[in-house]
Design a protein around this motif. Structure first.
Motif, PDB file in Angstrom:
ATOM      1  N   LEU A 373       0.839  -1.204   0.000  1.00  0.00           N
ATOM      2  CA  LEU A 373       0.000   0.000   0.000  1.00  0.00           C
ATOM      3  C   LEU A 373       0.870   1.248   0.000  1.00  0.00           C
ATOM      4  O   LEU A 373       0.604   2.208  -0.728  1.00  0.00           O
ATOM      5  CB  LEU A 373      -0.921  -0.010   1.219  1.00  0.00           C
ATOM      6  CG  LEU A 373      -1.779   1.235   1.449  1.00  0.00           C
ATOM      7  CD1 LEU A 373      -2.774   1.421   0.315  1.00  0.00           C
ATOM      8  CD2 LEU A 373      -2.503   1.134   2.793  1.00  0.00           C
ATOM      9  N   TYR A 374       1.928   1.236   0.794  1.00  0.00           N
ATOM     10  CA  TYR A 374       2.817   2.390   0.873  1.00  0.00           C
ATOM     11  C   TYR A 374       3.573   2.628  -0.431  1.00  0.00           C
ATOM     12  O   TYR A 374       3.922   3.771  -0.748  1.00  0.00           O
ATOM     13  CB  TYR A 374       3.825   2.198   2.009  1.00  0.00           C
ATOM     14  CG  TYR A 374       3.265   2.439   3.402  1.00  0.00           C
ATOM     15  CD1 TYR A 374       1.890   2.520   3.626  1.00  0.00           C
ATOM     16  CD2 TYR A 374       4.114   2.562   4.504  1.00  0.00           C
ATOM     17  CE1 TYR A 374       1.391   2.727   4.889  1.00  0.00           C
ATOM     18  CE2 TYR A 374       3.614   2.781   5.778  1.00  0.00           C
ATOM     19  CZ  TYR A 374       2.240   2.858   5.967  1.00  0.00           C
ATOM     20  OH  TYR A 374       1.739   3.074   7.222  1.00  0.00           O
ATOM     21  N   VAL A 377       0.947   4.396  -2.975  1.00  0.00           N
ATOM     22  CA  VAL A 377       0.439   5.724  -2.599  1.00  0.00           C
ATOM     23  C   VAL A 377       1.592   6.529  -1.990  1.00  0.00           C
ATOM     24  O   VAL A 377       2.099   6.164  -0.933  1.00  0.00           O
ATOM     25  CB  VAL A 377      -0.722   5.627  -1.589  1.00  0.00           C
ATOM     26  CG1 VAL A 377      -1.266   7.024  -1.285  1.00  0.00           C
ATOM     27  CG2 VAL A 377      -1.831   4.728  -2.114  1.00  0.00           C
ATOM     28  N   ARG A 382      -0.608   9.921   1.116  1.00  0.00           N
ATOM     29  CA  ARG A 382      -1.117   8.935   2.069  1.00  0.00           C
ATOM     30  C   ARG A 382      -1.468   9.576   3.411  1.00  0.00           C
ATOM     31  O   ARG A 382      -2.512   9.269   4.003  1.00  0.00           O
ATOM     32  CB  ARG A 382      -0.078   7.834   2.265  1.00  0.00           C
ATOM     33  CG  ARG A 382      -0.546   6.704   3.164  1.00  0.00           C
ATOM     34  CD  ARG A 382       0.466   5.578   3.231  1.00  0.00           C
ATOM     35  NE  ARG A 382       1.675   5.946   3.950  1.00  0.00           N
ATOM     36  CZ  ARG A 382       2.873   6.105   3.388  1.00  0.00           C
ATOM     37  NH1 ARG A 382       3.016   5.943   2.094  1.00  0.00           N
ATOM     38  NH2 ARG A 382       3.929   6.445   4.120  1.00  0.00           N
ATOM     39  N   SER A 385      -4.814  11.167   3.434  1.00  0.00           N
ATOM     40  CA  SER A 385      -5.887  10.355   2.855  1.00  0.00           C
ATOM     41  C   SER A 385      -6.572   9.500   3.915  1.00  0.00           C
ATOM     42  O   SER A 385      -5.984   8.545   4.438  1.00  0.00           O
ATOM     43  CB  SER A 385      -5.318   9.456   1.748  1.00  0.00           C
ATOM     44  OG  SER A 385      -6.280   8.529   1.310  1.00  0.00           O
ATOM     45  N   CYS A 388      -6.832   5.916   2.583  1.00  0.00           N
ATOM     46  CA  CYS A 388      -5.640   5.086   2.774  1.00  0.00           C
ATOM     47  C   CYS A 388      -5.594   4.554   4.211  1.00  0.00           C
ATOM     48  O   CYS A 388      -5.241   3.390   4.456  1.00  0.00           O
ATOM     49  CB  CYS A 388      -4.387   5.899   2.464  1.00  0.00           C
ATOM     50  SG  CYS A 388      -2.942   4.889   2.146  1.00  0.00           S
ATOM     51  N   GLU A 392      -5.478   0.590   5.535  1.00  0.00           N
ATOM     52  CA  GLU A 392      -4.490   0.076   6.479  1.00  0.00           C
ATOM     53  C   GLU A 392      -5.160  -0.399   7.767  1.00  0.00           C
ATOM     54  O   GLU A 392      -4.795  -1.458   8.319  1.00  0.00           O
ATOM     55  CB  GLU A 392      -3.446   1.147   6.788  1.00  0.00           C
ATOM     56  CG  GLU A 392      -2.319   0.631   7.656  1.00  0.00           C
ATOM     57  CD  GLU A 392      -1.162   1.618   7.800  1.00  0.00           C
ATOM     58  OE1 GLU A 392      -0.255   1.325   8.601  1.00  0.00           O
ATOM     59  OE2 GLU A 392      -1.181   2.671   7.110  1.00  0.00           O
TER      60      GLU A 392
END
Length: 470
Positions: A373-374, A377, A382, A385, A388, A392
């Motif tokens: 994910l990191y 984005v 991030r 967001s 986001c 997580e």
């Protein structure tokens, strides 16, 4: 319920009615440019597969017709069953030509003569003319050797006579087609010919069609607009002439001017697909349950975040939303959907199946999924967001509650950020969001039922949609 997105309908009287990609301005500008160009000319509209070239060309074709221009749309892929692209091409444009010359006896005679000449231009009769016309791009010596062998086999006189006949047929074809496109003042009237899906054709057909356009249809009055994925088409050229062949240089010999299709406005396109799949109706029924109040917006906003981060094509967006559609419609009304987690897992399964498999493994921890994910984005985006943070938080909750797995340093890292007063405010806010979501993903007393969600995702994987790889 709709299972897949329908093709965008272009109304000839209002080409931009369904323009959800905000491309009307680009189409209008390009239409004016084409109307001011002198012919013959070949323009390519370049974009990767699935980026909306067909819809763009259809709007452009309709715009030209609204400006009293003669234009015809030709799908190369739908005609690549034909032995010779020239014959398929003549068949496709015949109706438009007949309308153009209706009531003109002289032009009708010229068109009949052009068609008769065209039927004599056979593949085996003119390969040397076309290949040698590329001057150094093709192995001319090999062609000459083949032609010489045929000369010796069939008594050169017969083949030379056949060569002369075909050369004469080419001249007659061009001259008569030129007459068809000439107005009463002796000036050429442009006929705009759109050739779509060239890169989907079998390689030999695509190359032969390009050769026909360049060497037989370079006639004043003809303007070709070709939709292509240049990278894909260059691979087709190499499939014919070998991996060491300079395919992009070869393609430039056929294209006079290239136009790069503008990037799409994804927000409006995704909104349109949500309407197509009637997501608003589905989620409206669930709003009577307090826990599902924000599911619709979260599903859409998280998908937009990932689609932009991954730079999905329009076709990829259609297929992924179609899969999400299958999952939510296989979910009971009172069952949690976990929109952020669902969207992340569907997209991760598509682009990184090993990571998806690792995450749904009961003994695995969520570090790899969060690291992924990191990577997609950027940090500054991030930290601002909430979507986001939703992803997580649910990645942590799915492991923390359901599998009782070791979360490693994932959750502790955010707790330390909150305790550190020197930590920047954006990071602390983001960590606060993640912790709140991870510790309370749904109503009190409920955990994330990952097994149930995964079972529905796996069910959707058993379906295939048109255009997907098999």
């Amino acid at each position: 319920m709709e299972f897949k997105a329908r093709k965008v309908f272009i109304d000839p009287a209002n080409p931009y009615e369904h323009d959800c990609l905000s491309r009307s301005g680009d189409v209008e500008n390009l239409s004016l440019l084409l109307r001011n160009m002198t012919s013959p000319i070949v323009m390519s509209v370049n974009a990767p597969w699935g980026h909306g070239k067909t819809t763009f060309l259809e709007m452009l074709c309709a715009d030209l017709k609204l400006n009293n221009c003669k234009s015809v749309f030709f799908s190369a892929w739908e005609t690549d069953f034909a032995n010779d692209p020239l014959l398929a091409f003549l068949g496709e444009i015949s109706q438009e030509i007949n309308a153009l010359i209706s009531g003109d006896k002289e032009k009708n005679q010229a068109w009949d003569s052009a068609k008769k000449a065209g039927t004599h231009i056979l593949k085996k009769g003119i390969p040397a003319i076309i290949k040698l016309g590329t001057a150094g791009i093709i192995d001319a010596e090999k062609i000459l050797e083949d032609e010489a062998a045929r000369l010796s086999e069939s008594l050169s006189k017969d083949l030379i006579d056949e060569y002369s006949k075909n050369k004469g047929a080419i001249f007659e074809f061009k001259e008569n087609l030129r007459k068809v496109l000439t107005n009463k003042n002796g000036e050429s009237e442009n006929l705009y010919i759109f050739v779509d899906e060239l890169d989907r054709c079998r390689p030999t057909y695509a190359i032969e069609l390009l050769e026909r356009i360049k060497h037989l249809l370079d006639i004043e009055g003809l303007v070709f607009i070709l939709a292509m994925d240049k990278e894909q088409l260059s691979h087709s050229v190499k499939a014919i002439y070998g991996n060491e062949f300079e395919s992009k240089g070869y393609l430039k010999r056929f294209i006079d001017i290239e136009y790069a299709l503008p990037n799409s406005e994804l927000d409006a396109f995704i909104d349109k697909l949500y309407q197509t799949f009637a997501f608003d109706q589905f989620f409206e029924k669930r709003k009577k349950y307090r826990a599902f109040q924000y599911d619709y917006d979260r599903l859409k906003n998280v998908f937009k975040l990932i689609a932009k981060a991954k730079r999905y094509s329009l076709r990829e967006i259609e297929q992924l939303i179609a899969r999400i559609n299958l999952v939510i419609h296989s979910t009971n009304e009172k069952t949690y959907i976990y929109p952020a987690l669902l969207t992340f897992l569907i997209t991760a399964k598509d682009s990184s199946p090993e990571l998806y498999r690792d995450f749904i493994n009961p003994s695995a921890t969520p570090e790899k999924a969060i690291d992924y994910l990191y990577t997609i984005v950027p940090e500054q985006e991030r930290l601002e967001s909430f979507e986001c943070a939703l992803i997580e938080g649910f990645l942590l909750a799915a492991k923390n509650d359901h599998y009782k797995a070791n979360l490693g340093a994932c959750l502790d890292r955010h707790k330390r950020n909150l305790e550190n007063e020197e930590c920047e405010s954006k990071l602390r806010n983001y960590s606060d969001w993640v912790i709140c979501i991870a510790e309370k993903p749904v109503e009190i007393g409920h955990s994330v039922a990952l097994d149930s969600l995964v079972s529905r995702i796996e069910l959707s994987d058993k379906f295939r949609f048109g255009g997907e790889e098999s």
